[in-house]
Design a protein around this motif. Structure first.
Motif, short mmCIF file in Angstrom:
data_model
loop_
_atom_site.label_atom_id
_atom_site.label_comp_id
_atom_site.label_asym_id
_atom_site.label_seq_id
_atom_site.Cartn_x
_atom_site.Cartn_y
_atom_site.Cartn_z
N UNK A 267 -32.30 -1.07 8.05
CA UNK A 267 -30.85 -1.22 7.97
C UNK A 267 -30.21 0.15 7.87
N UNK A 268 -29.13 0.36 8.63
CA UNK A 268 -28.54 1.69 8.70
C UNK A 268 -27.03 1.58 8.95
N UNK A 269 -26.34 2.72 8.83
CA UNK A 269 -24.94 2.82 9.26
C UNK A 269 -24.96 2.90 10.78
N UNK A 270 -24.69 1.76 11.44
CA UNK A 270 -25.07 1.61 12.85
C UNK A 270 -23.98 1.90 13.87
N UNK A 271 -22.71 1.52 13.58
CA UNK A 271 -21.72 1.63 14.64
C UNK A 271 -20.31 1.69 14.07
N UNK A 272 -19.35 1.97 14.98
CA UNK A 272 -17.93 1.94 14.66
C UNK A 272 -17.30 0.67 15.26
N UNK A 273 -16.16 0.25 14.72
CA UNK A 273 -15.50 -0.95 15.21
C UNK A 273 -14.00 -0.83 15.04
N UNK A 274 -13.28 -1.64 15.80
CA UNK A 274 -11.82 -1.76 15.69
C UNK A 274 -11.49 -3.22 15.32
N UNK A 275 -10.70 -3.40 14.29
CA UNK A 275 -10.25 -4.73 13.88
C UNK A 275 -8.73 -4.78 13.95
N UNK A 276 -8.18 -5.78 14.61
CA UNK A 276 -6.73 -5.87 14.74
C UNK A 276 -6.31 -7.34 14.74
N UNK A 277 -5.07 -7.58 14.32
CA UNK A 277 -4.62 -8.96 14.27
C UNK A 277 -3.23 -9.10 13.72
N UNK A 278 -2.81 -10.37 13.56
CA UNK A 278 -1.48 -10.73 13.04
C UNK A 278 -1.65 -11.84 12.01
N UNK A 279 -0.90 -11.75 10.93
CA UNK A 279 -0.94 -12.76 9.89
C UNK A 279 0.48 -13.26 9.62
N UNK A 280 0.66 -14.58 9.60
CA UNK A 280 1.97 -15.20 9.35
C UNK A 280 1.83 -16.15 8.16
N UNK A 281 2.71 -16.02 7.18
CA UNK A 281 2.70 -16.92 6.03
C UNK A 281 4.11 -17.47 5.80
N UNK A 282 4.17 -18.74 5.40
CA UNK A 282 5.43 -19.44 5.14
C UNK A 282 5.35 -20.10 3.76
N UNK A 283 6.40 -19.92 2.95
CA UNK A 283 6.48 -20.54 1.64
C UNK A 283 7.69 -21.48 1.60
N UNK A 284 7.43 -22.76 1.25
CA UNK A 284 8.49 -23.78 1.26
C UNK A 284 8.61 -24.39 -0.14
N UNK A 285 9.72 -24.17 -0.84
CA UNK A 285 9.94 -24.85 -2.12
C UNK A 285 10.43 -26.27 -1.87
N UNK A 286 9.53 -27.26 -1.92
CA UNK A 286 9.88 -28.65 -1.62
C UNK A 286 10.83 -29.20 -2.68
N UNK A 287 10.48 -29.00 -3.95
CA UNK A 287 11.34 -29.37 -5.07
C UNK A 287 11.31 -28.24 -6.08
N UNK A 288 11.96 -28.44 -7.22
CA UNK A 288 11.95 -27.42 -8.26
C UNK A 288 10.57 -27.25 -8.90
N UNK A 289 9.67 -28.26 -8.73
CA UNK A 289 8.35 -28.19 -9.34
C UNK A 289 7.19 -28.24 -8.33
N UNK A 290 7.52 -28.31 -7.04
CA UNK A 290 6.47 -28.42 -6.01
C UNK A 290 6.73 -27.38 -4.91
N UNK A 291 5.70 -26.56 -4.61
CA UNK A 291 5.84 -25.53 -3.58
C UNK A 291 4.65 -25.59 -2.63
N UNK A 292 4.93 -25.44 -1.33
CA UNK A 292 3.89 -25.39 -0.30
C UNK A 292 3.84 -24.00 0.31
N UNK A 293 2.61 -23.53 0.55
CA UNK A 293 2.44 -22.23 1.20
C UNK A 293 1.37 -22.35 2.27
N UNK A 294 1.69 -21.90 3.48
CA UNK A 294 0.76 -21.97 4.60
C UNK A 294 0.57 -20.58 5.19
#
Length: 338
Positions: A267-294
């Motif tokens: 096992x060794x330090x073998x290679x280089x890599x590129x990681x790329x992407x997009x992340x989307x999050x939404x937070x919805x307060x359904x009621x004063x005591x219930x919250x959804x997050x996706x």
């Protein structure tokens, strides 16, 4: 399954307990000429956290975290156990009217036991310290600079700097650009592996294949660039979009064979890599005591040595969290991941 409970001790203090358990079944290839064997994977974790607010500009928290991970195959050939304990303390406060300072320390102790390690049991201690300052230049412009120090049993000392620019050109529209350097410590297997996979199960004496760990590995290095946008839709729904581009160096993997007969891989330090992407999050307060997050993430990771995608990297990830907050001070989280 995951459960989170939070209790308000006073107007300024709260205690939170977080626990979870996961169990799944995976396939493991123990021979090049036989089908996969089944293995049971178990993971359970707990966290206890104490929070206290000294003032509107000064907060403190202390937490204890435990994580246990096991893999056991049905034929008893594979047995891996790992236990982790982590302590963390963090304090934030203002220095004057323009600077918000954060500092913290942490200690992590990890133990592993597996017949694929040489020696069979191993231990790692990590000590960390981080400092961060947020400087408010204008009402809509801030700069953040920080550094993290870590000292671990495998690779010694690492320094990880980071910086961010926060800009709010108009109300309810926030932009962030960040640059950071981070390191990943080699695993127990990468450091102490001693594995002889069977080529022919009917002939265990004929086994010309050896994979060994490397106690002279460097930590994997990542230089990360992030651009984020945050706003509130219809005065209720929170929206956060982030794009990232990461340059990874010294990625740890099984290297080219050092001997062709018998086959000997290290096992060794073998290679280089590129990681790329997009992340989307939404937070919805359904009621004063219930919250959804996706949350949804799209990512790509390319091996620069082979100019191809890195195997085992999921391109799409989705999560959903449902949080219930009760009047008696308790809260409950339900989570689902894909």
């Amino acid at each position: 399954a995951t459960v989170s409970l939070k209790y308000q001790l006073s107007d300024n203090s709260a205690v939170q307990f977080f626990a979870g358990f996961n169990e799944s079944e995976i396939g493991l290839e123990l021979s090049l000429f036989t089908p996969r064997t089944k293995a049971n994977v178990r993971n359970n974790y707990q966290m206890l956290r104490l929070e206290h607010q000294f003032s509107e500009t000064s907060q403190f928290h202390f937490q204890i975290y435990r994580d246990s991970y096991e893999i056991h195959s049905s034929d008893k050939v594979v047995d891996v156990e790992e236990d982790k304990y982590d302590l963390e303390l963090q304090h934030s406060f203002n220095v004057g009217e323009q600077n918000h300072f954060v500092w913290g320390v942490n200690y992590r102790s990890t133990e592993a036991d597996s017949k694929f390690l040489n020696p069979q049991s191993d231990h790692d201690d990590l000590v960390g310290l981080f400092l961060q300052d947020e400087l408010t230049i204008l009402d809509n412009l801030s700069l953040i600079a920080g550094v993290k120090y870590e000292n671990n049993s495998f690779t010694g000392v690492n320094w990880s700097p980071r910086g961010s620019i926060l800009y709010t050109p108009w109300s309810n529209n926030h932009f962030r650009f960040s640059v950071a350097r981070a390191y990943r410590t080699p695993s127990f297997f990468a450091d102490k592996a001693y594995l002889r996979p069977l080529l022919l199960p009917s002939m265990p004496a004929f086994n010309p294949l050896l994979i060994k760990g490397n106690d002279d590995l460097d930590p994997e290095k990542m230089t990360a660039f992030e651009l984020g946008y945050r706003t509130t839709l219809f005065n209720t729904i929170g929206l956060n979009v982030e794009s990232y581009y990461n340059e990874l160096d010294r990625i740890i993997d099984v290297g080219t064979p050092l001997k062709l007969w018998p086959f000997y891989f290290k096992i060794d330090n073998s290679y280089k890599a590129i990681s790329k992407g997009v992340e989307v999050s939404i937070t919805i307060p359904v009621t004063s005591w219930w919250m959804l997050r996706s949350n949804y993430t799209f990512q790509e990771m390319e091996n620069k040595r082979k100019n191809e995608d890195v195997l085992g990297t999921p391109k799409h990830k989705i999560s959903l969290i449902s949080r219930f907050t009760f009047e008696n001070g308790f809260s409950l989280d339900l989570m689902a991941y894909y």
